[in-house]
Design a protein around this motif. Sequence first.
Motif, PDB file in Angstrom:
ATOM      1  N   GLU A 429       0.833  -1.199   0.000  1.00 51.62           N
ATOM      2  CA  GLU A 429       0.000   0.000   0.000  1.00 51.62           C
ATOM      3  C   GLU A 429       0.871   1.254   0.000  1.00 51.62           C
ATOM      4  N   MET A 430       0.427   2.265  -0.764  1.00 55.60           N
ATOM      5  CA  MET A 430       1.110   3.567  -0.730  1.00 55.60           C
ATOM      6  C   MET A 430       0.063   4.614  -0.347  1.00 55.60           C
ATOM      7  N   GLN A 431       0.354   5.380   0.686  1.00 50.88           N
ATOM      8  CA  GLN A 431      -0.598   6.399   1.127  1.00 50.88           C
ATOM      9  C   GLN A 431       0.080   7.776   1.081  1.00 50.88           C
ATOM     10  N   PRO A 432      -0.216   8.562   0.032  1.00 48.91           N
ATOM     11  CA  PRO A 432       0.347   9.921  -0.001  1.00 48.91           C
ATOM     12  C   PRO A 432      -0.369  10.887   0.952  1.00 48.91           C
ATOM     13  N   PHE A 433       0.382  11.864   1.432  1.00 45.72           N
ATOM     14  CA  PHE A 433      -0.144  12.930   2.311  1.00 45.72           C
ATOM     15  C   PHE A 433       0.334  14.259   1.778  1.00 45.72           C
ATOM     16  N   ASP A 434      -0.508  15.288   1.924  1.00 50.34           N
ATOM     17  CA  ASP A 434      -0.005  16.616   1.599  1.00 50.34           C
ATOM     18  C   ASP A 434       0.385  17.331   2.882  1.00 50.34           C
ATOM     19  N   MET A 435       1.601  17.045   3.309  1.00 47.30           N
ATOM     20  CA  MET A 435       2.128  17.658   4.542  1.00 47.30           C
ATOM     21  C   MET A 435       2.550  19.112   4.285  1.00 47.30           C
ATOM     22  N   PHE A 436       2.829  19.432   3.006  1.00 52.50           N
ATOM     23  CA  PHE A 436       3.440  20.727   2.677  1.00 52.50           C
ATOM     24  C   PHE A 436       2.670  21.443   1.564  1.00 52.50           C
ATOM     25  N   PRO A 437       1.396  21.853   1.812  1.00 51.92           N
ATOM     26  CA  PRO A 437       0.653  22.569   0.773  1.00 51.92           C
ATOM     27  C   PRO A 437       1.415  23.797   0.266  1.00 51.92           C
ATOM     28  N   GLN A 438       1.155  24.131  -0.975  1.00 52.86           N
ATOM     29  CA  GLN A 438       1.753  25.289  -1.691  1.00 52.86           C
ATOM     30  C   GLN A 438       3.191  25.032  -2.130  1.00 52.86           C
ATOM     31  N   THR A 439       3.742  23.891  -1.764  1.00 50.55           N
ATOM     32  CA  THR A 439       5.114  23.579  -2.176  1.00 50.55           C
ATOM     33  C   THR A 439       5.090  22.335  -3.059  1.00 50.55           C
ATOM     34  N   GLU A 440       6.262  22.035  -3.636  1.00 53.60           N
ATOM     35  CA  GLU A 440       6.382  20.860  -4.504  1.00 53.60           C
ATOM     36  C   GLU A 440       6.425  19.543  -3.712  1.00 53.60           C
ATOM     37  N   HIS A 441       6.583  19.652  -2.382  1.00 55.32           N
ATOM     38  CA  HIS A 441       6.873  18.444  -1.594  1.00 55.32           C
ATOM     39  C   HIS A 441       5.648  17.557  -1.377  1.00 55.32           C
ATOM     40  N   VAL A 442       5.900  16.254  -1.340  1.00 52.98           N
ATOM     41  CA  VAL A 442       4.828  15.298  -1.039  1.00 52.98           C
ATOM     42  C   VAL A 442       5.379  14.190  -0.145  1.00 52.98           C
ATOM     43  N   GLU A 443       4.578  13.845   0.838  1.00 48.51           N
ATOM     44  CA  GLU A 443       4.965  12.817   1.818  1.00 48.51           C
ATOM     45  C   GLU A 443       4.232  11.527   1.437  1.00 48.51           C
ATOM     46  N   CYS A 444       4.825  10.375   1.719  1.00 50.19           N
ATOM     47  CA  CYS A 444       4.130   9.124   1.373  1.00 50.19           C
ATOM     48  C   CYS A 444       4.541   8.016   2.342  1.00 50.19           C
ATOM     49  N   VAL A 445       3.558   7.266   2.815  1.00 53.99           N
ATOM     50  CA  VAL A 445       3.847   6.125   3.690  1.00 53.99           C
ATOM     51  C   VAL A 445       3.611   4.852   2.872  1.00 53.99           C
ATOM     52  N   VAL A 446       4.608   3.963   2.873  1.00 52.01           N
ATOM     53  CA  VAL A 446       4.535   2.766   2.035  1.00 52.01           C
ATOM     54  C   VAL A 446       4.727   1.512   2.887  1.00 52.01           C
ATOM     55  N   ALA A 447       3.775   0.586   2.776  1.00 49.63           N
ATOM     56  CA  ALA A 447       3.894  -0.685   3.509  1.00 49.63           C
ATOM     57  C   ALA A 447       4.496  -1.727   2.580  1.00 49.63           C
ATOM     58  N   THR A 448       5.567  -2.386   3.025  1.00 45.84           N
ATOM     59  CA  THR A 448       6.146  -3.472   2.232  1.00 45.84           C
ATOM     60  C   THR A 448       6.264  -4.712   3.121  1.00 45.84           C
ATOM     61  N   HIS A 449       6.297  -5.869   2.481  1.00 38.60           N
ATOM     62  CA  HIS A 449       6.552  -7.090   3.252  1.00 38.60           C
ATOM     63  C   HIS A 449       7.428  -8.026   2.436  1.00 38.60           C
ATOM     64  N   TYR A 450       8.138  -8.874   3.171  1.00 36.71           N
ATOM     65  CA  TYR A 450       9.114  -9.756   2.516  1.00 36.71           C
ATOM     66  C   TYR A 450       8.439 -11.037   2.030  1.00 36.71           C
ATOM     67  N   VAL A 451       8.618 -11.348   0.742  1.00 27.86           N
ATOM     68  CA  VAL A 451       8.062 -12.609   0.227  1.00 27.86           C
ATOM     69  C   VAL A 451       9.168 -13.524  -0.302  1.00 27.86           C
ATOM     70  N   GLY A 452      10.374 -12.994  -0.453  1.00 33.47           N
ATOM     71  CA  GLY A 452      11.484 -13.789  -0.967  1.00 33.47           C
ATOM     72  C   GLY A 452      11.641 -13.592  -2.467  1.00 33.47           C
ATOM     73  N   VAL A 453      12.800 -13.961  -2.952  1.00 35.08           N
ATOM     74  CA  VAL A 453      13.091 -13.769  -4.379  1.00 35.08           C
ATOM     75  C   VAL A 453      12.720 -15.039  -5.120  1.00 35.08           C
ATOM     76  N   THR A 454      11.918 -14.900  -6.196  1.00 31.11           N
ATOM     77  CA  THR A 454      11.590 -16.074  -7.009  1.00 31.11           C
ATOM     78  C   THR A 454      12.567 -16.127  -8.177  1.00 31.11           C
ATOM     79  N   THR A 455      13.165 -17.299  -8.398  1.00 27.58           N
ATOM     80  CA  THR A 455      14.177 -17.394  -9.475  1.00 27.58           C
ATOM     81  C   THR A 455      13.586 -18.074 -10.707  1.00 27.58           C
TER      82      THR A 455
END
Length: 455
Positions: A429-455
Amino acid sequence: MADVDQQKAISVGEEFDVTAIRLNDNGDGVAICNGMTVFIPFLLVGEDARIRITSVEKRFARGQVVERRTASLDRQDAPCPVFGECGGCQVQHMLYEAQTIWKEGRIRRIAERLGLDADAVVRPIIGSHTPFRYRNQVQMPVRYNADEKRVEMGFFAAETHAMAVTDSCHLISETMQSTLVRACRFLTSIGPAAADVHHIVLRESATHAEQMIVFCTANGDDEFARTLARFHAPSVKTVAITVQPRPTGPIWGRTVNVQKGDGYLMERMGGRRFRVSPRSFLQVQTGMADRMYQVVLQQAQVSSEDVVIDAYCGIGTLTLLLASHARRVVGVEEIAQAIEDARENAELNRIENAEFHGARVEEWLPKWIESGGQPDVIVFDPPRKGIDRAALDAAIAAHIPRIVYVSCNPATLQRDLAILLDAGYRVKEMQPFDMFPQTEHVECVVATHYVGVTT
Ligand SMILES: C[S@@+](CC[C@H](N)C(=O)[O-])C[C@H]1O[C@@H](n2cnc3c(N)ncnc32)[C@H](O)[C@@H]1O
């Protein structure tokens, strides 16, 4: 060869009639002139303008609007009188809703470029309830105007130290603004000696009616410090100074000397109380930070058996919120004053399962994992440069089951997520936030989990 041809196709001073086809990540309009990409500040998508080329690089050029001929429906009059001169805001000329759509689009494009799985969700951006006057802190350049015998304040223009002089900033509260005006009057009253003060840092608690001011000065004399300590304003509870001889570059000296008051502000977030010292990091928009921390808690899925690392923990805001759900939480942060705050904050909130280490994450984390530490979750909340590679490699080698990434820079977020994906992590999941209105900046919280590398 194509680059050489492109360079020849366009030159500084040349004028073109253009239509902006999109915005780049800085919020500049993008147009194509003679086959070359041109970035034009303050031109919105669909707007027609006469532009003049101001610089030509290898792969792109920059231009400025000579005459704008049409206005996008997304355009608004920027309320700030020095918008365009001051480097702080880039998109005040854009309606707030359009700003958030643009920012969300940038996060969606990251997801596309990374080729995320179909089940990875990019959530709609969480916008700010207060698109103006949201900042709880400001670093204001000040200078002594010898001709007018007064101290004036303003902001630096983008990438220069030319000052756009102004008494107001629409991103801070009116109380902060009036404290700054008062501070300039106070410095003026000192006379030419005030020329040594090059910045004022002002912070305001969003939840307690108090402010903290730091004068950044080139003059470290005790006598001068005592003079600055005489500053008084109704909300200001702490006056401090830091001695930094250079008026440009980093504003903090080696130490921050508290001249008056407790030396910290109090804030309340997530039902907990936090003290914050002058040198410690605090998210600039308190209410939005509170909402963002709730999303981090949701994404981290911490259970009562889990060991959690809060890497780049600042004053321990997230650490102490995570602590309520975990068996043990470890916060790591390089600024000593912030770590002191974090330890105090644990005591203040009677939290006993949180510990803090004053260290660089990239040095501490590999050693901690090597010595047998095995966290279930890591929350990384790095500065704009992103996660240091040594820290990321250590987390990857240990196959930490869940990593939550709190990012304030989409470019380094994309770079670091690409490394995690290659190493067997999946984005949930990626959840963007506008922590800094009027500026170019954007904040984002990203959930990742480990599944292993498939070869
Ligand atoms: C974006 S802030 C996040 C702070 C905290 N999570 C919060 O929400 O208040 C990043 C923090 O990382 C700290 N920092 C920067 N580089 C660091 C490093 N290499 N190792 C440890 N801490 C670092 C900064 O001092 C700052 O407190």
